[in-house]
Write a protein that holds these residues in place. Structure first.
Motif, PDB file in Angstrom:
ATOM      1  N   THR A  93       0.827  -1.207   0.000  1.00 59.96           N
ATOM      2  CA  THR A  93       0.000   0.000   0.000  1.00 59.96           C
ATOM      3  C   THR A  93       0.865   1.262   0.000  1.00 59.96           C
ATOM      4  OG1 THR A  93      -0.159  -0.146   2.414  1.00 59.96           O
ATOM      5  CG2 THR A  93      -1.942  -1.125   1.131  1.00 59.96           C
ATOM      6  N   ASN A 103       0.415  -4.346   3.881  1.00 61.19           N
ATOM      7  CA  ASN A 103       0.465  -3.109   4.669  1.00 61.19           C
ATOM      8  C   ASN A 103       1.779  -2.913   5.412  1.00 61.19           C
ATOM      9  OD1 ASN A 103      -2.152  -2.099   4.102  1.00 61.19           O
ATOM     10  ND2 ASN A 103      -3.039  -3.591   5.528  1.00 61.19           N
ATOM     11  N   THR A 119       3.633   0.563   5.027  1.00 54.06           N
ATOM     12  CA  THR A 119       2.780   1.641   5.535  1.00 54.06           C
ATOM     13  C   THR A 119       2.790   1.672   7.055  1.00 54.06           C
ATOM     14  OG1 THR A 119       1.328   1.592   3.608  1.00 54.06           O
ATOM     15  CG2 THR A 119       0.415   2.510   5.627  1.00 54.06           C
ATOM     16  N   TYR A 120       2.585   0.520   7.677  1.00 51.17           N
ATOM     17  CA  TYR A 120       2.513   0.466   9.133  1.00 51.17           C
ATOM     18  C   TYR A 120       3.869   0.735   9.782  1.00 51.17           C
ATOM     19  CZ  TYR A 120      -2.187  -1.583   8.804  1.00 51.17           C
ATOM     20  OH  TYR A 120      -3.519  -1.816   8.561  1.00 51.17           O
TER      21      TYR A 120
END
Length: 282
Positions: free
Chosen positions: A30, A100, A103-104
């Motif tokens: 992402t 993810n 992003t995280y």
């Protein structure tokens, strides 16, 4: 350095069968601002390998080591030399990120410049499991590193990378690289959700036949370097803790080697899972 860009460093040795899965996991991220540096250590044309699997992305760059089988640490340092990102993220060619992950971790690393997630351990000879058992979303220190039986993948802000991977340390240089960054940052932020997979297979360097002997040699060499020149650690107390950790791992690895000599035919993870008291110490 390019802000928000993640430079993903991937050494590749005989990785034709698995590298497409690793790259597909990056294409699914992402966070799309990344570059992948594939460093061939086997003279293979990984651009052609990926093209044959329908992967052609301008974010992927291809390099190679000066000679075949220079080792993953030499390959990683080639990648580090060419990295342009504010963030550095290792990924082996036989492992995968979940969508993810970047992003995280970028969000988590905004606090200290260093973050990591849990990891799903899957593959041959092991029960699928999480590598770490700890409270959710907390700070992570050197003591916590000892609890993992597999390599941990950190996201590094470039300011925490004072030197590359140790090319003369044939096993465990990734842990030393992580620990130097941890010493510099003070602590990492840990996300307890697993955001990537570590895939165990019996042909990998860590699990192939005879690996326990290679690890013992590497532990002896690492301990010699830690005592003689510090291996890049600047704080004496921290360096002493690293020595203690390596000595514990050396002891457990010797127990594994003894078990193999007595007929045990599993891998390191399955051995330690059989002996909870060893797992607790590691």
């Amino acid at each position: 350095m390019i802000q928000n860009l993640v430079s993903i460093i991937m050494p590749a040795f005989r990785a034709e069968a698995c590298i497409a899965d690793a790259v597909h996991s990056l294409l699914a991220q992402t966070h799309v601002q990344w570059e992948l540096l594939v460093i061939a250590d086997d003279n293979a044309d990984y651009r052609a390998v990926l093209l044959s699997r329908g992967i052609n992305d301008s974010r992927i760059q291809y390099y190679s080591t000066d000679k075949v089988q220079s080792g993953p640490n030499v390959a990683r340092n080639v990648g580090l030399k060419h990295a342009r990102g504010e963030w550095i993220a290792p990924l082996d060619a036989d492992d995968v990120y979940y969508p993810n992950r970047l992003t995280y971790l970028i969000d988590a690393a905004s606090e200290t410049g260093l973050a990591l997630d849990n990891v799903n351990v899957v593959g041959e000879g092991v029960e699928d499991s999480l590598a770490l058992n700890g409270p959710p979303n907390t700070h992570f220190s050197l003591v916590d590193v000892k609890s993992s039986l597999v390599p941990l993948l950190f996201l590094f802000h470039y300011r925490h990378i004072k030197q590359g991977w140790d090319e003369d340390v044939v096993r465990g240089a990734d842990t030393l690289f992580n620990l130097r960054a941890l010493e510099n940052a003070g602590r990492a932020v840990y996300l307890s959700d697993a955001l990537h997979e570590y895939r165990v297979h019996n042909q990998s360097m860590c699990h192939a036949e005879g690996a326990e002997g290679l690890f013992q040699q590497a532990y002896r060499h690492t301990l010699m370097r830690l005592r003689e020149d510090g291996l890049g650690f600047s704080d004496e107390k921290f360096r002493r803790q690293v020595i203690d950790m390596i000595e514990e791992k050396q002891m457990i690895n010797q127990a594994f080697a003894d078990a193999v000599n007595e007929g045990f035919d599993g891998n390191y993870q399955s051995f330690v899972q059989t002996f909870p008291e060893l797992s607790a110490e590691d």
